[in-house]
Design a protein around this motif. Structure first.
Motif, PDB file in Angstrom:
ATOM      1  N   ILE A   1       0.738  -1.210  -0.052  1.00 29.32           N
ATOM      2  CA  ILE A   1      -0.296  -0.142   0.164  1.00 29.32           C
ATOM      3  C   ILE A   1       0.881   1.136   0.099  1.00 29.32           C
ATOM      4  CG2 ILE A   1      -2.175  -1.209   1.122  1.00 29.32           C
ATOM      5  CD1 ILE A   1      -0.979  -0.091   3.758  1.00 29.32           C
ATOM      6  N   ASN A   2       0.245   2.260  -0.125  1.00 36.06           N
ATOM      7  CA  ASN A   2       0.933   3.629  -0.037  1.00 36.06           C
ATOM      8  C   ASN A   2       1.920   3.986  -1.184  1.00 36.06           C
ATOM      9  OD1 ASN A   2      -0.754   4.393   2.198  1.00 36.06           O
ATOM     10  ND2 ASN A   2       0.865   3.561   3.664  1.00 36.06           N
ATOM     11  N   ASN A   3       1.660   3.311  -2.226  1.00 39.95           N
ATOM     12  CA  ASN A   3       2.747   3.846  -3.299  1.00 39.95           C
ATOM     13  C   ASN A   3       4.122   3.889  -3.040  1.00 39.95           C
ATOM     14  OD1 ASN A   3       0.207   4.419  -5.091  1.00 39.95           O
ATOM     15  ND2 ASN A   3       0.051   6.195  -4.290  1.00 39.95           N
ATOM     16  N   ILE A   4       4.537   2.743  -2.245  1.00 40.68           N
ATOM     17  CA  ILE A   4       6.032   2.768  -1.813  1.00 40.68           C
ATOM     18  C   ILE A   4       6.886   2.591  -2.924  1.00 40.68           C
ATOM     19  CG2 ILE A   4       5.191   1.879   0.444  1.00 40.68           C
ATOM     20  CD1 ILE A   4       6.158  -0.957  -0.408  1.00 40.68           C
ATOM     21  N   GLN A   5       6.592   2.074  -4.318  1.00 42.94           N
ATOM     22  CA  GLN A   5       7.487   1.713  -5.436  1.00 42.94           C
ATOM     23  C   GLN A   5       8.625   3.074  -5.218  1.00 42.94           C
ATOM     24  OE1 GLN A   5       7.974  -0.974  -6.745  1.00 42.94           O
ATOM     25  NE2 GLN A   5       9.501  -0.028  -7.837  1.00 42.94           N
ATOM     26  N   GLY A   6       8.010   4.176  -5.387  1.00 42.89           N
ATOM     27  CA  GLY A   6       8.910   5.240  -5.552  1.00 42.89           C
ATOM     28  C   GLY A   6       9.796   5.858  -4.648  1.00 42.89           C
ATOM     29  N   GLU A   7       9.682   5.266  -3.315  1.00 42.41           N
ATOM     30  CA  GLU A   7      10.245   5.803  -2.253  1.00 42.41           C
ATOM     31  C   GLU A   7      11.710   5.238  -1.969  1.00 42.41           C
ATOM     32  OE1 GLU A   7       7.737   5.790   1.017  1.00 42.41           O
ATOM     33  OE2 GLU A   7       6.097   6.685  -0.168  1.00 42.41           O
ATOM     34  N   TYR A   8      12.034   4.270  -2.737  1.00 42.04           N
ATOM     35  CA  TYR A   8      13.398   3.458  -2.565  1.00 42.04           C
ATOM     36  C   TYR A   8      14.240   3.476  -3.772  1.00 42.04           C
ATOM     37  CZ  TYR A   8      16.059  -0.617  -1.343  1.00 42.04           C
ATOM     38  OH  TYR A   8      17.366  -1.430  -1.213  1.00 42.04           O
ATOM     39  N   GLU A   9      15.384   4.112  -3.465  1.00 40.94           N
ATOM     40  CA  GLU A   9      16.640   3.928  -4.530  1.00 40.94           C
ATOM     41  C   GLU A   9      17.795   3.334  -3.795  1.00 40.94           C
ATOM     42  OE1 GLU A   9      16.202   4.901  -7.526  1.00 40.94           O
ATOM     43  OE2 GLU A   9      14.072   5.591  -7.343  1.00 40.94           O
ATOM     44  N   GLN A  10      18.266   2.435  -4.451  1.00 42.61           N
ATOM     45  CA  GLN A  10      19.430   1.898  -3.868  1.00 42.61           C
ATOM     46  C   GLN A  10      20.598   2.721  -3.778  1.00 42.61           C
ATOM     47  OE1 GLN A  10      19.750  -1.319  -2.571  1.00 42.61           O
ATOM     48  NE2 GLN A  10      21.675  -0.904  -2.205  1.00 42.61           N
ATOM     49  N   GLU A  11      20.963   3.687  -4.928  1.00 47.42           N
ATOM     50  CA  GLU A  11      21.824   4.715  -4.977  1.00 47.42           C
ATOM     51  C   GLU A  11      21.937   5.582  -3.687  1.00 47.42           C
ATOM     52  OE1 GLU A  11      23.555   8.212  -7.807  1.00 47.42           O
ATOM     53  OE2 GLU A  11      22.789   6.346  -8.542  1.00 47.42           O
ATOM     54  N   GLU A  12      20.576   5.944  -3.246  1.00 42.66           N
ATOM     55  CA  GLU A  12      20.612   7.008  -2.297  1.00 42.66           C
ATOM     56  C   GLU A  12      20.842   6.407  -0.849  1.00 42.66           C
ATOM     57  OE1 GLU A  12      16.577   8.556  -2.115  1.00 42.66           O
ATOM     58  OE2 GLU A  12      16.874   9.359  -4.159  1.00 42.66           O
ATOM     59  N   ILE A  13      20.648   4.876  -0.820  1.00 45.31           N
ATOM     60  CA  ILE A  13      21.040   4.245   0.402  1.00 45.31           C
ATOM     61  C   ILE A  13      22.344   4.231   0.614  1.00 45.31           C
ATOM     62  CG2 ILE A  13      21.064   1.924   1.331  1.00 45.31           C
ATOM     63  CD1 ILE A  13      18.355   1.537   0.271  1.00 45.31           C
ATOM     64  N   SER A  14      23.188   3.874  -0.471  1.00 46.68           N
ATOM     65  CA  SER A  14      24.829   3.868  -0.584  1.00 46.68           C
ATOM     66  C   SER A  14      25.269   5.247  -0.015  1.00 46.68           C
ATOM     67  CB  SER A  14      25.349   3.454  -1.746  1.00 46.68           C
ATOM     68  OG  SER A  14      24.763   2.218  -2.059  1.00 46.68           O
ATOM     69  N   ILE A  15      24.667   6.298  -0.490  1.00 45.68           N
ATOM     70  CA  ILE A  15      25.000   7.523   0.019  1.00 45.68           C
ATOM     71  C   ILE A  15      25.041   7.840   1.518  1.00 45.68           C
ATOM     72  CG2 ILE A  15      24.861  10.083  -0.384  1.00 45.68           C
ATOM     73  CD1 ILE A  15      24.138   9.455  -3.463  1.00 45.68           C
ATOM     74  N   LYS A  16      23.650   7.369   1.920  1.00 41.08           N
ATOM     75  CA  LYS A  16      23.028   7.696   3.166  1.00 41.08           C
ATOM     76  C   LYS A  16      24.129   6.799   4.051  1.00 41.08           C
ATOM     77  CE  LYS A  16      19.287   7.333   6.211  1.00 41.08           C
ATOM     78  NZ  LYS A  16      18.022   6.911   6.632  1.00 41.08           N
ATOM     79  N   GLU A  17      24.363   5.527   3.637  1.00 40.82           N
ATOM     80  CA  GLU A  17      25.304   4.718   4.424  1.00 40.82           C
ATOM     81  C   GLU A  17      26.703   5.299   4.710  1.00 40.82           C
ATOM     82  OE1 GLU A  17      26.031  -0.047   4.945  1.00 40.82           O
ATOM     83  OE2 GLU A  17      25.860   0.644   2.985  1.00 40.82           O
ATOM     84  N   LYS A  18      27.247   5.582   3.744  1.00 44.65           N
ATOM     85  CA  LYS A  18      28.727   6.553   3.561  1.00 44.65           C
ATOM     86  C   LYS A  18      28.608   7.721   4.536  1.00 44.65           C
ATOM     87  CE  LYS A  18      30.083   4.557  -0.816  1.00 44.65           C
ATOM     88  NZ  LYS A  18      30.321   5.048  -2.141  1.00 44.65           N
ATOM     89  N   ARG A  19      27.494   8.361   4.658  1.00 45.22           N
ATOM     90  CA  ARG A  19      27.430   9.722   5.308  1.00 45.22           C
ATOM     91  C   ARG A  19      27.508   9.136   6.623  1.00 45.22           C
ATOM     92  NH1 ARG A  19      23.351  11.731   7.390  1.00 45.22           N
ATOM     93  NH2 ARG A  19      21.834  10.944   5.944  1.00 45.22           N
ATOM     94  N   LEU A  20      26.617   8.123   7.209  1.00 44.26           N
ATOM     95  CA  LEU A  20      26.391   7.629   8.341  1.00 44.26           C
ATOM     96  C   LEU A  20      27.814   7.076   8.922  1.00 44.26           C
ATOM     97  CD1 LEU A  20      22.894   6.067   8.892  1.00 44.26           C
ATOM     98  CD2 LEU A  20      23.660   8.113   9.715  1.00 44.26           C
TER      99      LEU A  20
END
Length: 140
Positions: free
Chosen positions: A16-35
């Motif tokens: 539900i909730n149109n979750i398809q567009g809310e997840y980008e693998q590249e953004e996760i890598s950037i967030k992980e590196k920043r953390l």
């Protein structure tokens, strides 16, 4: 996102909730590196035993794909399994139609004969200390 959610839940989850567009693998890598760049690893000297015990978790540093699942098996003190088929259908629809009232929106649900399973995708990447600190709120 759908693949990530289904990786952790093998049932027949209705998304539900149109979750398809809310997840980008590249953004996760950037967030992980920043953390990882902003968080300390556990090789520092410690002042107390508690901090020393947490050092191993700091060496992990980040957790990915944090999800939560809940099961609803009753409504107004009546078990779903004890309801007639029509009652269970009406109650189930009422619950499903109100899932968006949660402050953190669920990503899916599964209707079973005796319960409704609700799934939340809480965070793509989270620091181990933040998770440990914030998860204590779940004990309430």
């Amino acid at each position: 996102m759908i693949e990530q959610v289904k990786k952790y839940y093998n049932g027949k989850l209705t998304l539900i909730n149109n979750i398809q567009g809310e997840y980008e693998q590249e953004e996760i890598s950037i967030k992980e590196k920043r953390l990882m760049n902003t968080s300390q690893f556990g090789d520092e000297p410690y002042d107390s035993i508690d901090e020393e015990e947490f050092a191993v978790l700091e060496d992990i540093n980040t957790l990915k794909n944090l999800m939560a699942f809940a099961e609803i098996n009753s409504f107004k003190e009546i078990l779903l399994v004890d309801m007639t088929e029509n009652e269970r259908y009406e109650v189930t629809q009422r619950i499903i139609n109100n899932l968006d009232k949660f402050h953190v929106k669920p990503v899916g649900y599964e209707i079973k004969k005796d319960s409704i399973v609700i799934a939340w995708y809480l965070n793509s990447v989270i620091n181990t200390f933040t998770f440990s600190d914030q998860s204590t709120a779940l004990n309430d």
